[in-house]
Design an enzyme around this catalytic site. Structure first.
Site, short mmCIF file in Angstrom:
data_model
loop_
_atom_site.label_atom_id
_atom_site.label_comp_id
_atom_site.label_asym_id
_atom_site.label_seq_id
_atom_site.Cartn_x
_atom_site.Cartn_y
_atom_site.Cartn_z
N ASP A 9 1.33 -1.41 -7.27
CA ASP A 9 0.42 -1.74 -8.38
C ASP A 9 -0.91 -1.00 -8.19
OD1 ASP A 9 -0.22 -3.30 -6.11
OD2 ASP A 9 -0.99 -4.96 -7.30
N HIS A 242 -4.27 -2.55 3.63
CA HIS A 242 -3.11 -3.45 3.52
C HIS A 242 -1.81 -2.69 3.30
CE1 HIS A 242 -5.60 -7.08 3.03
NE2 HIS A 242 -6.26 -6.49 2.05
#
Ligand code: BDR
Ligand code: CA
Length: 316
Positions: A9, A242
């Site tokens: 995303d 991340h």
């Protein structure tokens, strides 16, 4: 060679992870599938096409849907304070990318077709909501036995979440999808906040990459600047990488310590989206963890080595 589908995303740390996958010599990037999360599906897909064009990425982009796996679930708001309104740090960019074609298939169908074309070989790295993966296995459960592994950035097991005290963003945005993915009988490795939050690329490192890496790295640094400002309130002067952590796991699993055990996701209530792994002790049956396959949760990481590998791959 690792044959990878990147479910993403984009998203600032997603952008770095994408360039890592594109540039790592042992990774063959088969496709990019988009999911809503850091922005709407229209925006994350536009961003994937933009990055594909700017970075000359050959892999096709297939677009995900605009609703959660359980369509009745209200959508979580986009975290605009983290990734910007446009999902890429609010850099100047076109509204649409008309000169880069989208794959005609929906993301879940792209996943099914690609796995079936490469049985036993595909590794799916999922760094957004698990919506596309859950849809893929719901439409074609046979692919569960044909995927080499699924590596997820998501969840938090012994730390707080980052959206609520209980839940991490990728899981909180579609808990039912994550629960379907974690309880399916395939190999899932979950790289969550327990390890990613320790893994920081400093502002100095990023500027050094930009100085040495030409326009592609200059773009990444520009995108990342507001993200570094955001994360600098929580960690040293730098950004938490991340999504790159999940990508690094594919090529350097020795940098992670894993804990086995079945994993469930809380769906509803104040702990909506919390990830809970069954510890090895015995519990009174029946419990929702019974008869679910063991998955692997990353509990330790070598953060300096992970960031070094990312940097070395982005600019050899
Ligand atoms: C995850 O949420 C998104 O904001 C990031 O891209 C990452 O995938 C971290 O919680
Ligand atoms: Ca992401």
């Amino acid at each position: 060679m690792h044959k990878v589908i990147f479910d993403t995303d984009p998203g600032i740390d997603d952008a770095m992870a994408l360039l890592f996958l594109e540039r790592h010599p042992e990774i063959d990037l088969l496709g990019i599938t988009t999911v809503f999360g850091n922005a709407s599906i229209e925006t994350t897909t536009r961003n994937a096409l933009f990055l594909k064009r700017e970075w000359n990425i050959k892999a096709p982009v297939a677009k995900g849907g605009d609703v959660t796996y359980d369509a009745a679930r209200p959508m979580a708001p986009w975290p605009v304070v983290v990734h910007g309104v446009n999902g890429l740090g609010d850099i100047d960019m076109p509204e649409t990318i008309d000169d880069v074609p989208l794959d005609p298939r929906p993301a879940f169908q792209f996943i099914i077709d690609t796995v079936r074309a490469n049985p036993g070989e595909v590794e799916i790295v999922a760094v957004g909501r698990m919506t596309n993966l859950a849809l893929a296995i719901a439409h074609d459960p046979e692919i569960i036995g044909m995927v080499k592994q699924v590596v997820v950035m998501g969840g938090s097991f012994e730390k707080n979440g980052n959206v609520t005290p209980a839940a991490e963003a990728n899981i909180h945005g579609d808990p039912e999808a994550a629960d379907a993915v974690f309880t399916a009988p395939w190999k899932v490795v979950i790289v969550g906040l327990d390890v990613t939050i320790q893994t920081v690329m400093t502002r100095t490192q990023m500027h050094d990459l930009a100085a040495r890496g030409g326009p592609h790295l200059e773009l990444l640094a520009k995108i990342s600047d507001p993200y570094i400002d955001f994360y600098s309130q929580q960690v040293e002067d730098g950004m938490v990488v991340h999504d790159s952590c999940a990508c690094v796991y594919v090529v350097a699993p020795e940098l992670f310590g894993l804990r086995p055990g079945s994993v469930r996701v809380v769906c509803g209530g104040i702990a909506d989206g919390q990830t809970i792994q069954k510890p090895s002790q015995q519990f009174f049956p029946p419990s929702p963890w019974d008869d679910k396959p063991d998955q692997q949760v990353a509990m330790t990481i070598e953060p300096v080595k992970v960031v070094d590998l990312v940097a070395k791959t982005l600019v050899p």
